[in-house]
Design an enzyme around this catalytic site. Structure first.
Site, PDB file in Angstrom:
ATOM      1  CE1 TYR A  12      -3.645   2.668   1.004  1.00 22.58           C
ATOM      2  CE2 TYR A  12      -1.749   3.325   2.446  1.00 22.58           C
ATOM      3  CZ  TYR A  12      -3.042   3.595   1.932  1.00 22.58           C
ATOM      4  OH  TYR A  12      -3.815   4.688   1.776  1.00 22.58           O
ATOM      5  CD  GLU A  99      -6.192   4.988  -0.609  1.00 23.53           C
ATOM      6  OE1 GLU A  99      -5.989   5.145   0.853  1.00 23.53           O
ATOM      7  OE2 GLU A  99      -7.173   5.157  -1.016  1.00 23.53           O
TER       8      GLU A  99
END
Length: 210
Positions: A12, A99
């Protein structure tokens, strides 16, 4: 529809503007994919770097982020270069959020973004045709958002049943808080700004009615 990308790890990575700190924050974690939400709740390792916007993401910061995720030196260097590219894209496109989840480590040792979410700064549409084209795509915005953009006021649809129109963001926010405090649910946030013309107010009221 995309083909399957063979990979060994799901990571991530995100960049976001944190206004109170006046900095950009980079987050990276080994727990990518659907696991990132659980990782954030349980306090699992999420590495953070605060980035001075005047200096940008420094090489040592990118290396620190990568080294905490990947043990292999060559892979770590490849990841650090990719993170610098992500940051440059973030700045070049005037983003408020980038993101990437998951950012995968491929079986051949490379890295690839399989999915991403971005939030663009609406104030930069005058110089970002990328943003302008997204906003003008009627399939991506509501009619109310399109009208508010044309008339020059702020409109955010909410899921309640009490419309709020005000002449200042602070006043509108305070009104939203009061409605919620007394058990109501705001239907929208509309800030027409100070000195709004009759035409602007009419457009705001039409959004509420329709």
């Amino acid at each position: 529809i995309e083909g399957f990308v063979p990979h060994s790890e799901e990571l991530y990575f995100s960049l976001t503007v944190v206004r109170p700190k006046r900095k950009i924050i980079a987050l990276i974690s080994k727990h990518g994919g659907v696991d990132i939400e659980e990782a954030s709740k349980t306090g699992s390792v999420i590495i953070k770097e605060e980035i001075d916007p005047l200096l940008g993401l420094m090489g040592y910061q990118a290396s620190n982020l990568a080294n905490n995720i990947v043990n292999d030196k060559n892979k770590s260097n490849n990841l650090a270069v990719l993170l610098l590219d992500f940051y440059n894209f973030f700045i070049k496109k005037d983003l408020q959020l980038l993101e990437i989840n998951p950012l995968v480590e491929e079986t051949n040792g490379g890295f690839k973004a399989l999915d991403a979410k971005i939030i663009a700064d609406g104030n930069s549409t005058f110089r970002q045709s990328f943003h302008k084209n997204l906003f003008e795509n009627n399939s991506l915005i509501t009619q109310g958002e399109k009208i508010s953009k044309e008339k020059g006021f702020a409109y955010v649809p909410l899921d309640g049943d009490i419309a709020v129109i005000g002449n200042g963001a602070g006043l509108v926010m305070a009104t939203l808080d009061l409605i919620s405090y007394h058990g109501g649910k705001p239907a929208c946030f509309i800030d027409v700004g100070g000195g709004a013309s009759p035409e602007t107010l009419s457009a705001a009221i039409n959004i509420v009615i329709n």
